[in-house]
Design a protein around this motif. Sequence first.
Motif: not given
Length: 141
Positions: A110, A17, A29, A124, A32, A14
């Motif tokens: 999440d 992110y 990004l 998310r 992920l 996280v």
Amino acid sequence: MSEASHKQALYELVCRYAQAVDQRDWAALARLFTPDAVLKGPGFSFNGVAAIVDGMNGLGHYSVTQHHVHNHLAEVEELEASAETYCVANHLYDADGVTRKLDWGIRYRDRFVCIDGLWHITQRELLLDWSQDLPLQGAAQ
């Protein structure tokens, strides 16, 4: 891998992110998320990693963003996990010659999956608890 190690890996995910978004590193990004991931929040829903990256390009109208990750509580069950993460996101932009700062108090809900030893976001959800939009005090570079 121990439960504590999994939870640390999820916290780092996280944080990555936040870093990828703030640095506008769309390739980082994309790595992920799972290919079929969903990112949704107030007024938006992006289905699939390509749509997520395209949607996050909308942050381009902010000159700077900073996502500050706070409380992160994860539950791990083998190769799947869920978490709630608190975040304060700062967004700088110009309006009528004035630099403004839009702050959001966010909770992310999440879902994650571990693939080949690496955790990825599968879903998310951004919950906006509060916001404020004020002229910026001090210099913005």
